[in-house]
Design a protein around this motif. Structure first.
Motif, PDB file in Angstrom:
ATOM      1  N   PRO A  77       9.251 -12.987  15.081  1.00 17.00           N
ATOM      2  CA  PRO A  77       8.091 -12.948  14.190  1.00 17.00           C
ATOM      3  C   PRO A  77       7.876 -11.527  13.638  1.00 17.00           C
ATOM      4  O   PRO A  77       8.191 -10.543  14.318  1.00 17.00           O
ATOM      5  N   TYR A  78       7.342 -11.460  12.425  1.00 16.92           N
ATOM      6  CA  TYR A  78       7.116 -10.146  11.805  1.00 16.92           C
ATOM      7  C   TYR A  78       6.182  -9.279  12.638  1.00 16.92           C
ATOM      8  O   TYR A  78       6.366  -8.060  12.709  1.00 16.92           O
ATOM      9  N   ALA A  79       5.183  -9.875  13.260  1.00 15.54           N
ATOM     10  CA  ALA A  79       4.232  -9.082  14.057  1.00 15.54           C
ATOM     11  C   ALA A  79       4.949  -8.320  15.163  1.00 15.54           C
ATOM     12  O   ALA A  79       4.735  -7.114  15.340  1.00 15.54           O
ATOM     13  N   SER A  80       5.833  -8.986  15.898  1.00 18.90           N
ATOM     14  CA  SER A  80       6.548  -8.284  16.975  1.00 18.90           C
ATOM     15  C   SER A  80       7.582  -7.318  16.398  1.00 18.90           C
ATOM     16  O   SER A  80       7.846  -6.265  16.984  1.00 18.90           O
ATOM     17  N   PHE A  81       8.143  -7.643  15.238  1.00 16.62           N
ATOM     18  CA  PHE A  81       9.071  -6.722  14.577  1.00 16.62           C
ATOM     19  C   PHE A  81       8.366  -5.403  14.265  1.00 16.62           C
ATOM     20  O   PHE A  81       8.892  -4.324  14.520  1.00 16.62           O
ATOM     21  N   PHE A  82       7.144  -5.493  13.714  1.00 20.39           N
ATOM     22  CA  PHE A  82       6.399  -4.274  13.382  1.00 20.39           C
ATOM     23  C   PHE A  82       5.957  -3.529  14.638  1.00 20.39           C
ATOM     24  O   PHE A  82       5.871  -2.308  14.626  1.00 20.39           O
ATOM     25  N   ARG A  83       5.681  -4.240  15.718  1.00 23.18           N
ATOM     26  CA  ARG A  83       5.319  -3.588  16.979  1.00 23.18           C
ATOM     27  C   ARG A  83       6.500  -2.808  17.548  1.00 23.18           C
ATOM     28  O   ARG A  83       6.341  -1.722  18.083  1.00 23.18           O
ATOM     29  N   GLU A  84       7.693  -3.369  17.447  1.00 20.12           N
ATOM     30  CA  GLU A  84       8.885  -2.722  18.000  1.00 20.12           C
ATOM     31  C   GLU A  84       9.439  -1.626  17.102  1.00 20.12           C
ATOM     32  O   GLU A  84      10.129  -0.731  17.579  1.00 20.12           O
ATOM     33  N   ASN A  85       9.173  -1.699  15.825  1.00 16.33           N
ATOM     34  CA  ASN A  85       9.718  -0.738  14.859  1.00 16.33           C
ATOM     35  C   ASN A  85       8.574   0.006  14.181  1.00 16.33           C
ATOM     36  O   ASN A  85       8.233  -0.259  13.033  1.00 16.33           O
ATOM     37  N   ARG A  86       8.028   0.965  14.902  1.00 11.19           N
ATOM     38  CA  ARG A  86       6.860   1.692  14.398  1.00 11.19           C
ATOM     39  C   ARG A  86       7.179   2.516  13.150  1.00 11.19           C
ATOM     40  O   ARG A  86       6.277   2.892  12.423  1.00 11.19           O
ATOM     41  N   TRP A  87       8.423   2.794  12.889  1.00  7.75           N
ATOM     42  CA  TRP A  87       8.787   3.530  11.686  1.00  7.75           C
ATOM     43  C   TRP A  87       8.391   2.762  10.431  1.00  7.75           C
ATOM     44  O   TRP A  87       8.282   3.350   9.357  1.00  7.75           O
ATOM     45  N   THR A  88       8.164   1.460  10.559  1.00 11.61           N
ATOM     46  CA  THR A  88       7.755   0.670   9.393  1.00 11.61           C
ATOM     47  C   THR A  88       6.425   1.147   8.840  1.00 11.61           C
ATOM     48  O   THR A  88       6.194   1.070   7.636  1.00 11.61           O
ATOM     49  N   LEU A  89       5.534   1.674   9.695  1.00  9.55           N
ATOM     50  CA  LEU A  89       4.271   2.233   9.204  1.00  9.55           C
ATOM     51  C   LEU A  89       4.540   3.414   8.284  1.00  9.55           C
ATOM     52  O   LEU A  89       3.922   3.542   7.226  1.00  9.55           O
ATOM     53  N   SER A  90       5.482   4.266   8.653  1.00 11.02           N
ATOM     54  CA  SER A  90       5.821   5.415   7.807  1.00 11.02           C
ATOM     55  C   SER A  90       6.418   4.972   6.479  1.00 11.02           C
ATOM     56  O   SER A  90       6.141   5.568   5.436  1.00 11.02           O
ATOM     57  N   VAL A  91       7.222   3.911   6.500  1.00 17.81           N
ATOM     58  CA  VAL A  91       7.802   3.389   5.252  1.00 17.81           C
ATOM     59  C   VAL A  91       6.700   2.828   4.356  1.00 17.81           C
ATOM     60  O   VAL A  91       6.657   3.102   3.150  1.00 17.81           O
ATOM     61  N   ILE A  92       5.788   2.041   4.936  1.00 12.14           N
ATOM     62  CA  ILE A  92       4.674   1.484   4.157  1.00 12.14           C
ATOM     63  C   ILE A  92       3.836   2.611   3.563  1.00 12.14           C
ATOM     64  O   ILE A  92       3.480   2.582   2.383  1.00 12.14           O
ATOM     65  N   ALA A  93       3.529   3.620   4.375  1.00 13.74           N
ATOM     66  CA  ALA A  93       2.734   4.750   3.892  1.00 13.74           C
ATOM     67  C   ALA A  93       3.445   5.474   2.753  1.00 13.74           C
ATOM     68  O   ALA A  93       2.826   5.819   1.742  1.00 13.74           O
ATOM     69  N   CYS A  94       4.745   5.691   2.884  1.00 16.92           N
ATOM     70  CA  CYS A  94       5.512   6.365   1.829  1.00 16.92           C
ATOM     71  C   CYS A  94       5.449   5.579   0.525  1.00 16.92           C
ATOM     72  O   CYS A  94       5.175   6.145  -0.531  1.00 16.92           O
ATOM     73  N   VAL A  95       5.699   4.292   0.599  1.00 16.91           N
ATOM     74  CA  VAL A  95       5.718   3.462  -0.608  1.00 16.91           C
ATOM     75  C   VAL A  95       4.347   3.439  -1.277  1.00 16.91           C
ATOM     76  O   VAL A  95       4.233   3.568  -2.499  1.00 16.91           O
ATOM     77  N   LEU A  96       3.285   3.292  -0.480  1.00 13.99           N
ATOM     78  CA  LEU A  96       1.946   3.232  -1.066  1.00 13.99           C
ATOM     79  C   LEU A  96       1.446   4.595  -1.543  1.00 13.99           C
ATOM     80  O   LEU A  96       0.588   4.668  -2.420  1.00 13.99           O
ATOM     81  N   MET A  97       1.973   5.674  -0.989  1.00 15.95           N
ATOM     82  CA  MET A  97       1.541   7.010  -1.408  1.00 15.95           C
ATOM     83  C   MET A  97       2.344   7.552  -2.590  1.00 15.95           C
ATOM     84  O   MET A  97       1.924   8.511  -3.223  1.00 15.95           O
ATOM     85  N   LEU A  98       3.450   6.926  -2.887  1.00 18.41           N
ATOM     86  CA  LEU A  98       4.295   7.413  -3.974  1.00 18.41           C
ATOM     87  C   LEU A  98       3.582   7.445  -5.335  1.00 18.41           C
ATOM     88  O   LEU A  98       3.681   8.449  -6.041  1.00 18.41           O
ATOM     89  N   PRO A  99       2.843   6.399  -5.742  1.00 21.87           N
ATOM     90  CA  PRO A  99       2.165   6.491  -7.046  1.00 21.87           C
ATOM     91  C   PRO A  99       1.194   7.670  -7.150  1.00 21.87           C
ATOM     92  O   PRO A  99       1.181   8.375  -8.164  1.00 21.87           O
ATOM     93  N   ALA A 100       0.402   7.914  -6.120  1.00 20.82           N
ATOM     94  CA  ALA A 100      -0.536   9.038  -6.159  1.00 20.82           C
ATOM     95  C   ALA A 100       0.211  10.368  -6.207  1.00 20.82           C
ATOM     96  O   ALA A 100      -0.194  11.298  -6.912  1.00 20.82           O
ATOM     97  N   ALA A 101       1.316  10.462  -5.480  1.00 19.14           N
ATOM     98  CA  ALA A 101       2.109  11.689  -5.495  1.00 19.14           C
ATOM     99  C   ALA A 101       2.718  11.931  -6.874  1.00 19.14           C
ATOM    100  O   ALA A 101       2.743  13.059  -7.362  1.00 19.14           O
ATOM    101  N   LEU A 102       3.200  10.864  -7.505  1.00 19.39           N
ATOM    102  CA  LEU A 102       3.784  11.008  -8.844  1.00 19.39           C
ATOM    103  C   LEU A 102       2.726  11.399  -9.864  1.00 19.39           C
ATOM    104  O   LEU A 102       2.967  12.258 -10.727  1.00 19.39           O
ATOM    105  N   ILE A 103       1.545  10.798  -9.780  1.00 13.85           N
ATOM    106  CA  ILE A 103       0.463  11.153 -10.703  1.00 13.85           C
ATOM    107  C   ILE A 103       0.076  12.619 -10.524  1.00 13.85           C
ATOM    108  O   ILE A 103      -0.149  13.340 -11.494  1.00 13.85           O
ATOM    109  N   SER A 104       0.014  13.077  -9.287  1.00 12.83           N
ATOM    110  CA  SER A 104      -0.307  14.481  -9.034  1.00 12.83           C
ATOM    111  C   SER A 104       0.775  15.401  -9.584  1.00 12.83           C
ATOM    112  O   SER A 104       0.487  16.511 -10.004  1.00 12.83           O
ATOM    113  N   ARG A 105       2.000  14.939  -9.579  1.00 15.67           N
ATOM    114  CA  ARG A 105       3.111  15.744 -10.105  1.00 15.67           C
ATOM    115  C   ARG A 105       3.033  15.873 -11.617  1.00 15.67           C
ATOM    116  O   ARG A 105       3.289  16.941 -12.168  1.00 15.67           O
ATOM    117  N   VAL A 106       2.680  14.805 -12.306  1.00 15.07           N
ATOM    118  CA  VAL A 106       2.733  14.829 -13.772  1.00 15.07           C
ATOM    119  C   VAL A 106       1.488  15.421 -14.413  1.00 15.07           C
ATOM    120  O   VAL A 106       1.510  15.767 -15.587  1.00 15.07           O
TER     121      VAL A 106
END
Length: 194
Positions: free
Chosen positions: A131-160
């Protein structure tokens, strides 16, 4: 003015605002949507309170001018040597595309590594019907990936925006590097990261 400088400093913190939805999404996937919705409530309360306090201290106009992408002036200098600002939608798309390409060219190797590990782990999850829930529990790096993807638009706007520099992409890159480090530790088997 002092309030303009304070509002501009606040804008550098706005790039971290997408961290809240990434945490909420991670909690919702990992611990259930009920807990995720509860954390959304706390996140909204925190953002509204902080924004209200900043607007009371520095004035709403100053905050909005430096925090809303629609009110920012976009530097055309990312595309061509120029002191002009991007005026048309076509110019803005070119500038945004240039900032996106800039971050891809700089960190492609990290993105590839995290992508390969993620695809490998997702393939293992699919085979084991985990199940995805246990996958996310075992692979905590997924939080960092989610954060990176969701923070990318704000970072790009700040760049331009006018005055933006390559280091304004740091929030997204920070979580990309964290994901890469966590993936590397998991691949090397030094820790399970759970």
């Amino acid at each position: 003015s002092c309030s303009g400088g304070a509002a501009a400093a606040m804008n550098s913190k706005v790039t971290f605002l997408p961290l809240l939805p990434s945490l909420v999404l991670f909690v919702a996937i990992r611990d259930g949507w009920r807990r995720g919705l509860l954390s959304i409530g706390f996140a909204i309360l925190a953002v509204v309170t902080l924004t209200g306090m900043l607007m009371a201290v520095y004035g709403s106009q100053s905050i909005l001018d430096n925090a809303l992408p629609a009110r920012m002036r976009w530097a055309l200098s990312l595309v061509t040597p120029s002191t002009r600002f991007a005026e048309t939608p076509a110019e803005k798309i070119k500038v945004l595309y240039s900032a996106f390409v800039e971050i891809i060219l700089e960190y492609w190797w990290v993105m590839m590594f995290v992508g390969v590990v993620a695809l490998n782990k997702l393939s293992e999850r699919q085979k084991s019907k985990q199940p995805y829930a246990s996958f996310f529990r075992e692979n905590r790096w997924t939080l960092s990936v989610i954060a990176c993807v969701l923070m990318l638009p704000a970072a790009l706007i700040s760049r331009v925006k006018a005055g933006g520099d390559f280091n304004t992409q740091t929030p997204a890159v920070l979580f990309l590097m964290l994901a890469a480090g966590q993936c590397l530790l998991q691949v090397l088997g030094t820790t399970k990261l759970s």
